[in-house]
Design a protein around this motif. Structure first.
Motif, PDB file in Angstrom:
ATOM      1  N   LEU A 136      -4.279  14.647   2.944  1.00  0.00           N
ATOM      2  CA  LEU A 136      -5.397  13.895   2.369  1.00  0.00           C
ATOM      3  C   LEU A 136      -5.241  12.406   2.590  1.00  0.00           C
ATOM      4  CD1 LEU A 136      -5.956  15.767  -1.007  1.00  0.00           C
ATOM      5  CD2 LEU A 136      -7.394  15.840   1.034  1.00  0.00           C
ATOM      6  N   VAL A 137      -4.014  11.918   2.531  1.00  0.00           N
ATOM      7  CA  VAL A 137      -3.785  10.485   2.742  1.00  0.00           C
ATOM      8  C   VAL A 137      -3.884  10.132   4.216  1.00  0.00           C
ATOM      9  CG1 VAL A 137      -2.080   8.640   2.541  1.00  0.00           C
ATOM     10  CG2 VAL A 137      -2.413  10.218   0.652  1.00  0.00           C
ATOM     11  N   LEU A 138      -3.331  10.953   5.080  1.00  0.00           N
ATOM     12  CA  LEU A 138      -3.295  10.629   6.506  1.00  0.00           C
ATOM     13  C   LEU A 138      -4.568  10.988   7.258  1.00  0.00           C
ATOM     14  CD1 LEU A 138       0.314  11.635   7.561  1.00  0.00           C
ATOM     15  CD2 LEU A 138      -0.562   9.395   6.942  1.00  0.00           C
ATOM     16  N   ALA A 139      -5.318  11.940   6.757  1.00  0.00           N
ATOM     17  CA  ALA A 139      -6.509  12.389   7.481  1.00  0.00           C
ATOM     18  C   ALA A 139      -7.532  11.265   7.580  1.00  0.00           C
ATOM     19  CB  ALA A 139      -7.128  13.594   6.783  1.00  0.00           C
ATOM     20  N   VAL A 166       0.827  -1.209   0.000  1.00  0.00           N
ATOM     21  CA  VAL A 166       0.000   0.000   0.000  1.00  0.00           C
ATOM     22  C   VAL A 166       0.864   1.263   0.000  1.00  0.00           C
ATOM     23  CG1 VAL A 166      -1.650   1.334   1.361  1.00  0.00           C
ATOM     24  CG2 VAL A 166      -1.985  -1.114   1.063  1.00  0.00           C
ATOM     25  N   PHE A 167       1.847   1.330   0.899  1.00  0.00           N
ATOM     26  CA  PHE A 167       2.613   2.569   1.025  1.00  0.00           C
ATOM     27  C   PHE A 167       3.737   2.696   0.008  1.00  0.00           C
ATOM     28  CE2 PHE A 167       0.273   3.240   4.824  1.00  0.00           C
ATOM     29  CZ  PHE A 167       0.328   4.599   5.026  1.00  0.00           C
ATOM     30  N   CYS A 168       4.215   1.598  -0.556  1.00  0.00           N
ATOM     31  CA  CYS A 168       5.287   1.699  -1.547  1.00  0.00           C
ATOM     32  C   CYS A 168       4.761   1.731  -2.975  1.00  0.00           C
ATOM     33  CB  CYS A 168       6.268   0.547  -1.380  1.00  0.00           C
ATOM     34  SG  CYS A 168       7.195   0.642   0.158  1.00  0.00           S
ATOM     35  N   CYS A 169       3.624   1.095  -3.244  1.00  0.00           N
ATOM     36  CA  CYS A 169       3.111   1.025  -4.618  1.00  0.00           C
ATOM     37  C   CYS A 169       1.849   1.853  -4.827  1.00  0.00           C
ATOM     38  CB  CYS A 169       2.839  -0.430  -4.991  1.00  0.00           C
ATOM     39  SG  CYS A 169       4.316  -1.449  -4.978  1.00  0.00           S
ATOM     40  N   TRP A 170       0.844   1.643  -3.986  1.00  0.00           N
ATOM     41  CA  TRP A 170      -0.449   2.282  -4.224  1.00  0.00           C
ATOM     42  C   TRP A 170      -0.446   3.772  -3.914  1.00  0.00           C
ATOM     43  CZ3 TRP A 170      -3.499  -0.040  -7.332  1.00  0.00           C
ATOM     44  CH2 TRP A 170      -3.544  -1.421  -7.373  1.00  0.00           C
ATOM     45  N   LEU A 229       7.996  10.495   0.348  1.00  0.00           N
ATOM     46  CA  LEU A 229       8.964  10.259   1.418  1.00  0.00           C
ATOM     47  C   LEU A 229       8.349  10.497   2.794  1.00  0.00           C
ATOM     48  CD1 LEU A 229      12.204  11.809  -0.099  1.00  0.00           C
ATOM     49  CD2 LEU A 229      11.627   9.388   0.164  1.00  0.00           C
ATOM     50  N   SER A 230       7.475  11.485   2.899  1.00  0.00           N
ATOM     51  CA  SER A 230       6.818  11.750   4.180  1.00  0.00           C
ATOM     52  C   SER A 230       5.892  10.610   4.573  1.00  0.00           C
ATOM     53  CB  SER A 230       6.030  13.052   4.103  1.00  0.00           C
ATOM     54  OG  SER A 230       6.873  14.119   3.791  1.00  0.00           O
ATOM     55  N   LEU A 231       5.170  10.069   3.600  1.00  0.00           N
ATOM     56  CA  LEU A 231       4.286   8.944   3.900  1.00  0.00           C
ATOM     57  C   LEU A 231       5.078   7.687   4.236  1.00  0.00           C
ATOM     58  CD1 LEU A 231       1.536   9.560   1.217  1.00  0.00           C
ATOM     59  CD2 LEU A 231       1.342   9.854   3.694  1.00  0.00           C
ATOM     60  N   LEU A 232       6.220   7.485   3.580  1.00  0.00           N
ATOM     61  CA  LEU A 232       7.076   6.348   3.933  1.00  0.00           C
ATOM     62  C   LEU A 232       7.634   6.507   5.350  1.00  0.00           C
ATOM     63  CD1 LEU A 232       9.089   5.447   0.725  1.00  0.00           C
ATOM     64  CD2 LEU A 232       7.358   4.097   1.886  1.00  0.00           C
ATOM     65  N   LEU A 233       8.025   7.725   5.701  1.00  0.00           N
ATOM     66  CA  LEU A 233       8.491   7.980   7.063  1.00  0.00           C
ATOM     67  C   LEU A 233       7.389   7.681   8.067  1.00  0.00           C
ATOM     68  CD1 LEU A 233      10.597   9.210   9.073  1.00  0.00           C
ATOM     69  CD2 LEU A 233       9.443  11.381   8.663  1.00  0.00           C
ATOM     70  N   ILE A 277       4.801   5.567   7.821  1.00  0.00           N
ATOM     71  CA  ILE A 277       4.490   4.146   7.999  1.00  0.00           C
ATOM     72  C   ILE A 277       5.645   3.402   8.648  1.00  0.00           C
ATOM     73  CG2 ILE A 277       5.190   3.322   5.719  1.00  0.00           C
ATOM     74  CD1 ILE A 277       2.118   2.199   7.733  1.00  0.00           C
ATOM     75  N   VAL A 278       6.888   3.802   8.358  1.00  0.00           N
ATOM     76  CA  VAL A 278       8.027   3.156   9.011  1.00  0.00           C
ATOM     77  C   VAL A 278       8.008   3.442  10.515  1.00  0.00           C
ATOM     78  CG1 VAL A 278      10.545   3.254   9.221  1.00  0.00           C
ATOM     79  CG2 VAL A 278       9.487   3.013   6.981  1.00  0.00           C
ATOM     80  N   LEU A 279       7.753   4.688  10.890  1.00  0.00           N
ATOM     81  CA  LEU A 279       7.651   5.018  12.313  1.00  0.00           C
ATOM     82  C   LEU A 279       6.490   4.291  12.972  1.00  0.00           C
ATOM     83  CD1 LEU A 279       8.361   8.853  12.416  1.00  0.00           C
ATOM     84  CD2 LEU A 279       9.768   7.041  13.382  1.00  0.00           C
TER      85      LEU A 279
END
Length: 144
Positions: free
Chosen positions: A95-98, A8-12, A40-44, A46-48
Motif C-alpha cells: 500500500l505504501v509503495l504502490a 517521511v520514512f522514519c517518522c511519518w 524495516l522493509s520500507l527503510l530498506l 528508501i536506503v537502497l
C-alpha cells in the motif's frame, strides 16, 4: 513541514502503517510484528533507492523487487514463528509503495499536453513495470 526522505520514512511511516493495520481490522496486540516487518522493509527500500541515486547501483525496478523480496521473506519468517498470516505484513508495504494518485495525475497531464500516443505510453509502461517488479519480488520470496 520539511519533507525530506528521512522525516517521511522514519517518522511519518509509523502512523501510516498504524492506520493501514486498522484498515485491515488488525487488533492492536498483533500489530507489533507485522509493523516492524513493514517498517524495516520500507527503510530498506528508501536506503537502497537513495544509495542508488547517489552511486547508481541498481535501477528503480530492481530496488522495488529487492524491497518486496525482503518484506515477503521477513513476513514468511514471522508466519513460521507465530503462525500469523504473512499477508498482514506484506499488504501495508504494498500500500505504501504502490503507485497512487501521482501516476493518475501524470497520465492526465500527459493527455492534456498532447494527443500524441507515445507521450501517454511512458507513465503506463512505468506503472506496468513497477507492478511486474513487485510481483517478481513476491514470487521469488514465496518460491525460494
Amino acid at each position: 513541514f520539511p519533507y525530506s526522505w528521512e522525516i517521511v520514512f522514519c517518522c511519518w511511516n509509523i502512523p501510516l502503517l498504524f492506520f493501514a493495520f486498522i484498515g485491515l481490522n488488525m487488533p492492536l496486540c498483533k500489530m507489533a510484528g507485522p509493523g516492524l516487518i513493514a517498517y524495516l522493509s520500507l527503510l530498506l527500500y528508501i536506503v537502497l533507492l537513495k544509495q542508488s541515486q547517489i552511486e547508481g547501483f541498481f535501477p528503480n525496478r530492481i530496488i522495488d523487487s529487492i524491497a518486496l523480496f525482503a518484506a515477503a521473506n521477513f513476513a514468511y519468517f514471522h508466519e513460521y514463528c507465530t503462525s500469523s498470516p504473512a499477508i498482514l505484513a506484506i499488504l501495508p508495504v504494498l500500500l505504501v509503495l504502490a503507485p497512487g494518485s501521482h501516476v493518475v495525475l501524470s497520465i492526465l497531464s500527459s493527455v492534456q499536453r498532447s494527443a500524441n500516443l507515445s507521450v501517454m505510453v511512458e507513465p503506463i509502461l512505468d506503472l506496468i513495470l513497477q507492478g511486474v517488479a513487485y510481483a517478481v519480488g513476491l514470487t521469488l520470496a514465496m518460491r525460494l
